[in-house]
Design a protein around this motif. Sequence first.
Motif, short mmCIF file in Angstrom:
data_model
loop_
_atom_site.label_atom_id
_atom_site.label_comp_id
_atom_site.label_asym_id
_atom_site.label_seq_id
_atom_site.Cartn_x
_atom_site.Cartn_y
_atom_site.Cartn_z
N ALA A 151 1.15 -1.21 0.10
CA ALA A 151 0.37 -0.20 0.38
C ALA A 151 0.61 1.50 0.02
CB ALA A 151 -1.00 -0.18 1.89
N ALA A 152 0.38 1.79 -0.68
CA ALA A 152 0.92 3.67 -0.87
C ALA A 152 -0.28 4.80 -0.42
CB ALA A 152 1.99 3.87 -2.22
N ARG A 153 0.86 5.43 -0.47
CA ARG A 153 -0.60 6.83 -0.55
C ARG A 153 -1.30 6.89 -1.38
NH1 ARG A 153 1.60 12.30 2.63
NH2 ARG A 153 2.26 11.05 5.08
N GLY A 154 -2.41 7.18 -2.27
CA GLY A 154 -3.44 6.63 -2.78
C GLY A 154 -3.29 5.42 -4.11
N LEU A 155 -2.80 3.92 -4.04
CA LEU A 155 -2.26 3.46 -4.14
C LEU A 155 -2.78 1.79 -3.61
CD1 LEU A 155 -1.66 2.60 -7.45
CD2 LEU A 155 0.52 2.50 -6.77
N LEU A 156 -3.39 0.90 -4.62
CA LEU A 156 -3.05 -0.10 -3.13
C LEU A 156 -2.40 -1.49 -4.51
CD1 LEU A 156 -4.02 -2.12 -1.14
CD2 LEU A 156 -5.94 -2.61 -2.30
N ALA A 157 -0.68 -2.42 -4.56
CA ALA A 157 -0.40 -2.80 -5.40
C ALA A 157 -0.72 -4.25 -4.84
CB ALA A 157 1.00 -2.53 -5.59
N GLN A 158 -0.82 -5.42 -5.43
CA GLN A 158 -0.72 -6.82 -5.34
C GLN A 158 0.19 -7.38 -5.92
OE1 GLN A 158 -4.22 -8.78 -5.37
NE2 GLN A 158 -3.35 -10.87 -5.73
N ILE A 159 1.67 -7.87 -5.60
CA ILE A 159 2.57 -8.81 -5.83
C ILE A 159 2.17 -10.10 -6.25
CG2 ILE A 159 5.07 -8.61 -5.95
CD1 ILE A 159 3.15 -6.18 -4.33
N ASP A 160 2.46 -10.95 -7.23
CA ASP A 160 1.76 -11.97 -7.36
C ASP A 160 3.96 -13.02 -8.14
OD1 ASP A 160 1.67 -14.84 -8.06
OD2 ASP A 160 -0.20 -14.54 -9.30
N PRO A 161 4.38 -12.90 -7.19
CA PRO A 161 5.46 -14.10 -7.33
C PRO A 161 5.42 -15.60 -8.15
CG PRO A 161 5.37 -13.86 -4.89
CD PRO A 161 3.77 -13.64 -5.83
N THR A 162 4.29 -15.96 -8.16
CA THR A 162 4.13 -17.15 -8.60
C THR A 162 4.43 -17.94 -10.05
OG1 THR A 162 1.81 -17.24 -8.96
CG2 THR A 162 1.88 -17.57 -6.23
N VAL A 163 4.44 -18.66 -10.38
CA VAL A 163 5.09 -18.99 -11.57
C VAL A 163 3.61 -19.98 -12.48
CG1 VAL A 163 7.05 -19.99 -10.80
CG2 VAL A 163 4.89 -21.70 -11.13
#
Length: 232
Positions: A151-163
């Motif tokens: 999370a950041a100010r004004g943004l939600l991010a999702q990181i998918d490190p799977t294959v």
Amino acid sequence: MGLMPQSLAVCCPACRREHVYAAPSYPCVCGAPVTPPLDPRGTPCAVTHRVWAEDWVTVECASCGRRGQWPHPELGCPCGTVVRIPVAGTLSEPGGEVPEVARSRHRPAFQPVTIRTARDAVTAAALYLRWLGYRDIRRADQRPPSGIGLAARGLLAQIDPTVHPAAVRDVECLWLTAMTESSGCAYFSLAGYAPDARTRADTLGVPLFVLDLTGTPQPVNSHADALDSADG
């Protein structure tokens, strides 16, 4: 204070094996390398569980004076223990905030970090968000159904490190969570996206990025192109 060493001898607290550890360098937004200063008087410790605040250290760039958060130096011992390396001279940010990255049309090129582990993927995404100018980057309060949330100010991010390519449900869950928090969102995936996930992201306005192994986020749709080229 004298200069801190860029490498030092480290003894694994579990198996007592000796290692020589070299501190990694990360690119400041000004382009200069930033290296967390190692503390030869500190005691290395084993990482038994992850705490976001302990995974990062705040270091001042010697070139421009900008304070940034970087991954806490760690060493993987062959015995399986992850050893956290002591760091000296780090700084505290008021309120735990990451300093704002100045956005301008003269913004330097993004400097990636090589992705070898899931943690590297999160680091690459966090560095990219900082490069875009987002502040207060941290672990998201709500854990996503898959991957890792930032999370950041004004943004939600999702990181998918799977294959596995991200599914349409993953995109929809990110969008719904961002909507409840009145926030924008972005998705970062190592393995790309299922066709229906890309179609749904286009409809919902979710920027999609693919993380290549060099650590550079590549825009997948027009929403990601717009975010990547934004001047703030």
